[in-house]
Design a protein around this motif. Structure first.
Motif, short mmCIF file in Angstrom:
data_model
loop_
_atom_site.label_atom_id
_atom_site.label_comp_id
_atom_site.label_asym_id
_atom_site.label_seq_id
_atom_site.Cartn_x
_atom_site.Cartn_y
_atom_site.Cartn_z
N THR A 180 0.87 -1.24 0.09
CA THR A 180 0.10 0.04 0.02
C THR A 180 0.72 1.24 -0.01
OG1 THR A 180 0.01 0.17 2.37
CG2 THR A 180 -1.73 -1.04 1.36
N PHE A 181 0.41 2.22 -0.54
CA PHE A 181 1.03 3.54 -0.79
C PHE A 181 0.51 4.70 0.49
CE2 PHE A 181 1.02 8.09 -2.37
CZ PHE A 181 2.33 8.11 -2.41
N ILE A 182 1.39 5.18 1.14
CA ILE A 182 0.67 6.53 2.01
C ILE A 182 1.66 7.89 1.57
CG2 ILE A 182 1.29 7.32 4.34
CD1 ILE A 182 1.45 4.47 5.37
N SER A 183 2.78 7.83 1.22
CA SER A 183 3.34 9.14 0.76
C SER A 183 4.42 9.16 0.17
CB SER A 183 3.70 10.12 2.17
OG SER A 183 4.66 9.43 3.10
N LEU A 184 4.76 10.21 -0.65
CA LEU A 184 6.01 10.34 -1.61
C LEU A 184 6.78 11.74 -1.17
CD1 LEU A 184 7.77 9.54 -4.11
CD2 LEU A 184 6.06 10.80 -5.46
N THR A 185 7.77 11.50 -1.05
CA THR A 185 8.76 12.81 -0.53
C THR A 185 9.96 12.75 -1.23
OG1 THR A 185 7.70 12.57 1.56
CG2 THR A 185 9.49 14.22 1.37
N PRO A 186 10.39 13.89 -2.08
CA PRO A 186 9.47 15.04 -2.30
C PRO A 186 8.68 14.35 -3.53
CG PRO A 186 11.50 15.26 -3.18
CD PRO A 186 11.69 14.10 -2.62
N SER A 187 7.61 15.01 -3.93
CA SER A 187 6.74 14.89 -5.08
C SER A 187 7.33 15.05 -6.46
CB SER A 187 5.30 15.37 -4.96
OG SER A 187 5.41 16.90 -4.71
N ALA A 188 8.43 16.05 -6.24
CA ALA A 188 8.97 16.14 -7.64
C ALA A 188 10.31 16.34 -7.53
CB ALA A 188 8.57 17.78 -7.95
N ILE A 220 4.89 0.78 -7.81
CA ILE A 220 5.80 -0.04 -6.81
C ILE A 220 5.31 -1.40 -7.02
CG2 ILE A 220 6.42 -0.16 -4.38
CD1 ILE A 220 5.48 2.61 -4.14
N ASN A 221 6.48 -2.08 -7.42
CA ASN A 221 6.23 -3.52 -7.54
C ASN A 221 6.88 -4.31 -6.32
OD1 ASN A 221 4.91 -3.34 -10.20
ND2 ASN A 221 6.73 -3.15 -11.41
N ALA A 222 6.03 -5.08 -5.76
CA ALA A 222 6.76 -5.68 -4.58
C ALA A 222 6.29 -7.05 -4.82
CB ALA A 222 6.25 -5.23 -3.21
N ALA A 223 6.78 -8.01 -3.78
CA ALA A 223 6.31 -9.58 -3.90
C ALA A 223 4.83 -9.87 -3.69
CB ALA A 223 7.31 -10.08 -2.63
N GLY A 224 4.03 -9.03 -3.10
CA GLY A 224 2.67 -9.17 -3.10
C GLY A 224 2.04 -8.55 -4.06
N GLY A 225 2.52 -7.58 -4.92
CA GLY A 225 1.71 -7.04 -5.97
C GLY A 225 2.05 -5.58 -6.30
N SER A 226 1.24 -4.81 -6.92
CA SER A 226 1.80 -3.55 -7.15
C SER A 226 0.80 -2.43 -6.66
CB SER A 226 1.87 -3.57 -8.79
OG SER A 226 2.70 -4.22 -9.38
N VAL A 227 1.36 -1.27 -6.62
CA VAL A 227 0.70 -0.32 -6.28
C VAL A 227 1.09 1.14 -6.86
CG1 VAL A 227 2.02 0.29 -4.07
CG2 VAL A 227 -0.48 0.89 -4.24
N LEU A 228 0.28 1.91 -6.99
CA LEU A 228 0.48 3.39 -7.75
C LEU A 228 0.68 4.53 -6.44
CD1 LEU A 228 -1.68 3.44 -10.56
CD2 LEU A 228 0.42 2.68 -10.56
N THR A 229 1.69 5.46 -6.75
CA THR A 229 1.93 6.57 -5.97
C THR A 229 1.00 7.53 -6.36
OG1 THR A 229 3.78 7.69 -6.92
CG2 THR A 229 4.43 5.66 -5.66
N SER A 230 1.25 8.83 -5.54
CA SER A 230 0.47 9.85 -6.21
C SER A 230 1.47 10.64 -7.27
CB SER A 230 0.46 11.05 -4.86
OG SER A 230 1.78 11.30 -4.43
N THR A 231 1.06 11.80 -7.67
CA THR A 231 1.59 12.40 -8.92
C THR A 231 3.18 12.58 -8.67
OG1 THR A 231 -0.49 13.34 -9.32
CG2 THR A 231 1.67 14.24 -10.40
N PHE A 232 3.97 12.34 -9.47
CA PHE A 232 5.34 12.47 -9.30
C PHE A 232 5.88 13.37 -10.74
CE2 PHE A 232 9.81 11.21 -10.33
CZ PHE A 232 10.40 11.76 -9.29
N VAL A 233 6.61 14.50 -10.41
CA VAL A 233 7.14 15.25 -11.37
C VAL A 233 8.38 14.97 -11.52
CG1 VAL A 233 7.42 17.45 -12.41
CG2 VAL A 233 5.28 16.89 -10.99
#
Length: 372
Positions: free
Chosen positions: A286-294, A357-370
């Protein structure tokens, strides 16, 4: 000498019986029994039914005395296709290696080795005595004769029976070696190969459909009606198909089956078992946060979330470039809740998108990244 002629006495009313008739009757049964033993055992040697059978015991090394424990051996004689049972009914009395005796024809001296053997010996005796006017031996006693040799013994005793080596005793220390001890085992050629099955693959997921190939050997025929037992079977159902003599297909439907080993038993004309494993369920990330977003090249990124279980890759969805991580740099780390890495300077062209993000249990998308 060749094998004795196999013949039985044929009795009939009015027949005049003499010694020969009874001898032939006895010889038939004795020979056929010994012939069975000849076929059943692989060689002359001790039949090790118990741990102490026909073992060489030294009570006190200082006294140069040994005792052979009770037990049984088999002496095979290929000349007459017989194997005799050599039975030592009781432990021997103490045998002094320094004195001449029936068991020690030549005393063992300092620096020598005593080679302990047993062989079959017959002794005709008039016990019980003959009744009537004719005297003679009424019985044949069967002995297990122990002999301690002062040199490696020849293959056979003077009566033609094989010497069976029980152990070697070093006179100075009275240490017993069993390196050359002879043991008799059942002839492997007479034993049928037990039915066996193997299964491939050996591991299946806890949820979904898994197709197993079951292969048989040891005379097990998989073409007939088949009974399949899986234990434990919670969350597992099965269908059998593609049956041939040596293989079948087992399709499993798994709905949250318990992880770990499961027993699989197949019964057709025989029964055989094996095991397969249900893999542990790996939770999806699961995705929670991305730092920084750009970021530009060489910028350190930190992604927070859960279930980041290796192997892990991060893909920029604008152009599909794998931008991390490799987990070889000082600023790269991976834990179940955090991914840290630096964006490589050679990443794809600038743009806006998300990270997968591809991990052993599957994939998940992050928020917008520049990406600049």
């Amino acid at each position: 000498m060749p094998e004795v002629e196999i013949k039985r006495t044929n009795f009939f009313d009015g027949q005049f019986l003499k010694e020969g008739e009874f001898k032939d009757m006895d010889l038939y049964h004795v020979h056929m029994r010994r012939r069975w033993a000849f076929v059943m055992f692989n060689q002359s040697g001790v039949v090790q039914a118990g741990a102490s059978d026909l073992t060489v015991h030294v009570p006190n090394p200082a006294n140069k005395i040994l005792i052979v424990r009770a037990g049984m051996a088999i002496g095979k004689n290929p000349n007459d296709v017989e194997a005799k049972e050599v039975v030592l009914r009781n432990d021997t009395p103490p045998i002094d290696l320094t004195l001449t005796s029936v068991e020690v024809p030549t005393p063992i001296a300092a620096g020598q080795t005593g080679f302990v053997t047993v062989h079959y010996l017959e002794q005709p005796v008039p016990t019980p005595p003959s009744e009537g006017d004719v005297a003679g031996n009424t019985r044949v006693l069967e002995h297990a004769r122990i002999t301690v040799h002062n040199a490696v013994p020849p293959p056979s005793a003077p009566n033609g029976e094989p010497y069976i080596r029980l152990g070697d005793v070093t006179f100075n220390s009275m240490a017993v070696s069993t390196a050359n001890r002879q043991q008799a085992f059942f002839n492997a050629a007479l034993l049928a190969t037990p039915p066996q099955i193997t299964v491939s693959p050996a591991t299946v997921p806890a949820t979904g459909t898994a197709v197993l190939t079951v292969t048989s050997s040891g005379g097990m025929n998989l073409t007939g009606p088949v009974t399949v037992v899986i234990a434990p079977n919670t969350g597992i159902t099965h269908v059998v198909s593609n049956q041939t003599v040596n293989s079948l297909t087992l399709t499993l439907t798994l709905t949250g089956a318990g992880t770990g080993l499961h027993n699989l038993t197949i019964t057709t004309n025989a029964t055989a078992s094996t095991t397969f494993s249900v893999a542990a369920v790996i939770p999806a990330p699961t995705f929670i946060s991305l730092t920084p977003s750009a970021a530009t090249g060489n910028t350190k990124l930190t992604i927070a979330g859960t279930n980041f279980i290796a192997p892990v890759t991060v893909i920029f969805n604008n152009g599909g470039a794998v931008i991390g991580p490799t987990f070889t740099g000082l600023d790269e780390s991976l834990s179940p809740t955090q991914i840290t890495f630096r964006v490589p300077g050679s990443a794809s062209s600038a743009g806006t998108g998300t990270l997968t993000i591809n991990a052993a249990g599957g994939s998940v998308l992050t928020s917008t990244f520049v990406r600049f």
